[in-house]
Design a protein around this motif. Structure first.
Motif, PDB file in Angstrom:
ATOM      1  N   GLY A 168       6.519   7.899   1.473  1.00  0.00           N
ATOM      2  CA  GLY A 168       7.546   8.721   0.738  1.00  0.00           C
ATOM      3  C   GLY A 168       8.111   7.703  -0.383  1.00  0.00           C
ATOM      4  N   SER A 169       9.522   7.730  -0.470  1.00  0.00           N
ATOM      5  CA  SER A 169      10.121   6.587  -1.457  1.00  0.00           C
ATOM      6  C   SER A 169       9.663   6.776  -2.880  1.00  0.00           C
ATOM      7  CB  SER A 169       9.742   5.232  -0.641  1.00  0.00           C
ATOM      8  OG  SER A 169      10.123   5.155   0.894  1.00  0.00           O
ATOM      9  N   SER A 170      10.055   7.951  -3.407  1.00  0.00           N
ATOM     10  CA  SER A 170       9.511   7.954  -4.806  1.00  0.00           C
ATOM     11  C   SER A 170       9.886   7.281  -5.870  1.00  0.00           C
ATOM     12  CB  SER A 170       9.270   9.461  -5.196  1.00  0.00           C
ATOM     13  OG  SER A 170      10.826   9.802  -5.067  1.00  0.00           O
ATOM     14  N   GLU A 171      11.281   6.805  -5.716  1.00  0.00           N
ATOM     15  CA  GLU A 171      12.136   6.082  -6.559  1.00  0.00           C
ATOM     16  C   GLU A 171      11.461   4.409  -6.394  1.00  0.00           C
ATOM     17  OE1 GLU A 171      13.857   6.949  -9.187  1.00  0.00           O
ATOM     18  OE2 GLU A 171      13.180   9.216  -8.570  1.00  0.00           O
ATOM     19  N   LEU A 172      11.407   3.951  -5.176  1.00  0.00           N
ATOM     20  CA  LEU A 172      10.985   2.774  -4.785  1.00  0.00           C
ATOM     21  C   LEU A 172       9.500   2.545  -5.290  1.00  0.00           C
ATOM     22  CD1 LEU A 172      10.919   0.149  -3.481  1.00  0.00           C
ATOM     23  CD2 LEU A 172      10.510   1.123  -1.473  1.00  0.00           C
ATOM     24  N   VAL A 173       8.520   3.563  -5.223  1.00  0.00           N
ATOM     25  CA  VAL A 173       7.214   3.463  -5.844  1.00  0.00           C
ATOM     26  C   VAL A 173       7.136   3.255  -7.219  1.00  0.00           C
ATOM     27  CG1 VAL A 173       5.044   4.820  -5.991  1.00  0.00           C
ATOM     28  CG2 VAL A 173       6.109   4.790  -4.023  1.00  0.00           C
ATOM     29  N   LYS A 174       8.066   4.078  -7.800  1.00  0.00           N
ATOM     30  CA  LYS A 174       8.158   3.834  -9.343  1.00  0.00           C
ATOM     31  C   LYS A 174       8.877   2.728  -9.814  1.00  0.00           C
ATOM     32  CE  LYS A 174       9.048   8.825 -10.487  1.00  0.00           C
ATOM     33  NZ  LYS A 174       9.424   9.469  -9.214  1.00  0.00           N
ATOM     34  N   GLY A 179       5.052  22.882  -8.779  1.00  0.00           N
ATOM     35  CA  GLY A 179       5.928  23.129 -10.218  1.00  0.00           C
ATOM     36  C   GLY A 179       7.153  22.294 -10.129  1.00  0.00           C
ATOM     37  N   ASN A 180       8.008  22.127  -9.199  1.00  0.00           N
ATOM     38  CA  ASN A 180       8.963  21.061  -9.075  1.00  0.00           C
ATOM     39  C   ASN A 180       9.122  20.258  -7.978  1.00  0.00           C
ATOM     40  OD1 ASN A 180      10.709  22.777  -7.264  1.00  0.00           O
ATOM     41  ND2 ASN A 180      11.062  24.189  -9.185  1.00  0.00           N
ATOM     42  N   GLY A 181       9.848  19.331  -7.974  1.00  0.00           N
ATOM     43  CA  GLY A 181      10.056  18.473  -6.826  1.00  0.00           C
ATOM     44  C   GLY A 181       9.980  16.950  -7.342  1.00  0.00           C
ATOM     45  N   LYS A 182      10.251  15.994  -6.342  1.00  0.00           N
ATOM     46  CA  LYS A 182      10.153  14.801  -6.722  1.00  0.00           C
ATOM     47  C   LYS A 182       8.659  14.394  -6.980  1.00  0.00           C
ATOM     48  CE  LYS A 182      13.988  13.264  -4.031  1.00  0.00           C
ATOM     49  NZ  LYS A 182      14.474  12.733  -2.732  1.00  0.00           N
ATOM     50  N   LYS A 183       8.249  13.759  -7.861  1.00  0.00           N
ATOM     51  CA  LYS A 183       6.926  13.255  -8.382  1.00  0.00           C
ATOM     52  C   LYS A 183       6.618  11.570  -7.795  1.00  0.00           C
ATOM     53  CE  LYS A 183       6.224  17.156 -10.451  1.00  0.00           C
ATOM     54  NZ  LYS A 183       5.752  17.391 -11.749  1.00  0.00           N
ATOM     55  N   LEU A 184       5.392  11.442  -7.457  1.00  0.00           N
ATOM     56  CA  LEU A 184       4.991  10.217  -7.297  1.00  0.00           C
ATOM     57  C   LEU A 184       5.062   9.135  -8.428  1.00  0.00           C
ATOM     58  CD1 LEU A 184       4.025   8.165  -4.994  1.00  0.00           C
ATOM     59  CD2 LEU A 184       1.738   8.865  -5.577  1.00  0.00           C
ATOM     60  N   PHE A 185       4.394   9.778  -9.534  1.00  0.00           N
ATOM     61  CA  PHE A 185       4.489   8.867 -10.697  1.00  0.00           C
ATOM     62  C   PHE A 185       5.453   9.096 -11.683  1.00  0.00           C
ATOM     63  CE2 PHE A 185       0.175   9.139  -8.852  1.00  0.00           C
ATOM     64  CZ  PHE A 185       0.024   7.569  -8.365  1.00  0.00           C
ATOM     65  N   GLY A 186       6.075   7.993 -12.499  1.00  0.00           N
ATOM     66  CA  GLY A 186       6.929   8.250 -13.548  1.00  0.00           C
ATOM     67  C   GLY A 186       6.259   7.992 -14.977  1.00  0.00           C
ATOM     68  N   ASN A 187       6.851   7.630 -15.975  1.00  0.00           N
ATOM     69  CA  ASN A 187       6.207   7.218 -17.295  1.00  0.00           C
ATOM     70  C   ASN A 187       6.400   5.662 -17.627  1.00  0.00           C
ATOM     71  OD1 ASN A 187       5.630  10.024 -17.798  1.00  0.00           O
ATOM     72  ND2 ASN A 187       7.881  10.410 -18.318  1.00  0.00           N
ATOM     73  N   LEU A 232      10.234   0.750   2.764  1.00  0.00           N
ATOM     74  CA  LEU A 232      10.912   2.251   2.407  1.00  0.00           C
ATOM     75  C   LEU A 232      12.013   2.297   1.576  1.00  0.00           C
ATOM     76  CD1 LEU A 232      10.646   3.402   6.086  1.00  0.00           C
ATOM     77  CD2 LEU A 232       9.037   3.684   4.584  1.00  0.00           C
ATOM     78  N   GLY A 233      12.160   3.271   0.762  1.00  0.00           N
ATOM     79  CA  GLY A 233      13.380   3.305  -0.164  1.00  0.00           C
ATOM     80  C   GLY A 233      14.553   3.727   0.992  1.00  0.00           C
ATOM     81  N   ARG A 234      15.620   3.958   0.590  1.00  0.00           N
ATOM     82  CA  ARG A 234      16.718   4.287   1.444  1.00  0.00           C
ATOM     83  C   ARG A 234      16.846   5.658   1.853  1.00  0.00           C
ATOM     84  NH1 ARG A 234      22.490   3.610   2.464  1.00  0.00           N
ATOM     85  NH2 ARG A 234      22.807   5.097   3.833  1.00  0.00           N
ATOM     86  N   LYS A 235      16.297   6.659   1.127  1.00  0.00           N
ATOM     87  CA  LYS A 235      16.295   8.024   1.818  1.00  0.00           C
ATOM     88  C   LYS A 235      15.179   8.169   2.736  1.00  0.00           C
ATOM     89  CE  LYS A 235      18.443  10.033  -2.126  1.00  0.00           C
ATOM     90  NZ  LYS A 235      18.206  11.050  -3.311  1.00  0.00           N
ATOM     91  N   THR A 236      13.955   7.609   2.345  1.00  0.00           N
ATOM     92  CA  THR A 236      13.023   7.922   3.437  1.00  0.00           C
ATOM     93  C   THR A 236      13.288   7.000   4.661  1.00  0.00           C
ATOM     94  OG1 THR A 236      11.457   8.044   1.713  1.00  0.00           O
ATOM     95  CG2 THR A 236      10.453   7.423   3.678  1.00  0.00           C
ATOM     96  N   PHE A 237      13.949   5.787   4.664  1.00  0.00           N
ATOM     97  CA  PHE A 237      14.299   5.028   5.634  1.00  0.00           C
ATOM     98  C   PHE A 237      15.408   5.573   6.632  1.00  0.00           C
ATOM     99  CE2 PHE A 237      17.149   2.396   8.025  1.00  0.00           C
ATOM    100  CZ  PHE A 237      16.333   1.272   8.462  1.00  0.00           C
ATOM    101  N   ILE A 293       0.715  -1.232  -0.027  1.00  0.00           N
ATOM    102  CA  ILE A 293       0.058   0.014   0.101  1.00  0.00           C
ATOM    103  C   ILE A 293       0.916   1.438   0.133  1.00  0.00           C
ATOM    104  CG2 ILE A 293      -1.613   1.574   1.111  1.00  0.00           C
ATOM    105  CD1 ILE A 293      -2.594  -1.519   2.676  1.00  0.00           C
ATOM    106  N   VAL A 294       0.589   2.050  -0.866  1.00  0.00           N
ATOM    107  CA  VAL A 294       1.374   3.397  -1.202  1.00  0.00           C
ATOM    108  C   VAL A 294       0.696   4.328  -0.526  1.00  0.00           C
ATOM    109  CG1 VAL A 294       2.336   4.987  -2.626  1.00  0.00           C
ATOM    110  CG2 VAL A 294       2.697   2.722  -3.197  1.00  0.00           C
ATOM    111  N   LEU A 295       1.193   5.164   0.547  1.00  0.00           N
ATOM    112  CA  LEU A 295       0.461   6.373   1.213  1.00  0.00           C
ATOM    113  C   LEU A 295       1.227   7.463   0.938  1.00  0.00           C
ATOM    114  CD1 LEU A 295       0.603   3.793   3.602  1.00  0.00           C
ATOM    115  CD2 LEU A 295      -1.424   5.266   4.300  1.00  0.00           C
TER     116      LEU A 295
END
Length: 198
Positions: free
Chosen positions: A125-131, A152-160, A59-64, A5-7
């Motif tokens: 959090g963990s944007s890269e792990l979610v992607k 406008g900018n910052g880490k996004k939850l979704f990639g392509n 969790l991804g490393r940075k969020t951990f 589950i992604v929160l």
């Protein structure tokens, strides 16, 4: 099998970086940390209690690193945070002073964990792990708190490169300050068609 589950707290333009405070995540020069603070109210607090119910964390490393530094000092605000298992996805991290910490290195490690017995796995959090997990179709639910702002900018939850999937709305709330709280559960393949009169 456990659910993943992604929160996430996200803006209208999908930014999820640094919601909790100015110093939370300043990577890539991000200067708008703490953007959720003006939107707190009693109703959002009640909904958050459900989101904070005990579950194991993935969790991804940075969020951990952020969590391991913050939550042991503030555990009274998140009942159970010290007792649950914390799984960090990292190629380099192998140990931590944070109780019940475990380390995963590959997507196969995550698949094995998902297929094991135990509590559901919540990702904060963990944007890269979610992607990465979206790319491998491993996410079962999204619990999103959508805030009425654009950064406008910052880490996004979704990639392509996510595998296309359809989700159904299981629950939703709108707070007096305009935060839309949603729970989406994966429901199947994406269906397409033509819009307009036949």
């Amino acid at each position: 099998m456990r659910k993943i589950i992604v929160l996430s707290f996200i803006t209208l333009d999908g930014v999820m970086q640094g919601p909790g405070g100015p110093e939370e995540d300043t990577s890539n020069g991000f200067k708008l940390g703490g953007w959720t603070a003006p939107y707190g109210d009693e109703e959002l607090g009640k909904v958050m209690q459900k989101q904070l119910e005990p579950a194991d964390l993935l969790l991804g490393r940075k969020t951990f690193d952020i969590f391991a530094d913050y939550w042991p000092k503030h555990a009274q605000y998140w009942p159970g945070i010290m007792e649950v298992n914390k799984y960090a996805f990292s190629n380099t991290l192998t140990e931590s002073d944070w109780d019940n910490s475990h380390f995963l290195k590959t997507v196969d490690d995550i698949k094995r964990l998902k297929n094991s017995e135990g509590r559901d796995l919540k990702i904060w959090g963990s944007s890269e792990l979610v992607k990465l997990l979206l790319k491998h179709d491993l996410i079962d639910e999204f619990w999103l708190n959508i805030y009425p702002i654009i950064l406008g900018n910052g880490k996004k939850l979704f990639g392509n490169d996510a595998i296309p999937k359809e989700f159904e709305l299981a629950e939703s709330h709108i707070t007096p300050k305009g935060v839309i709280v949603t729970n989406y559960k994966k429901s199947g393949e994406v269906k397409t068609g033509t819009v307009g009169p036949e």
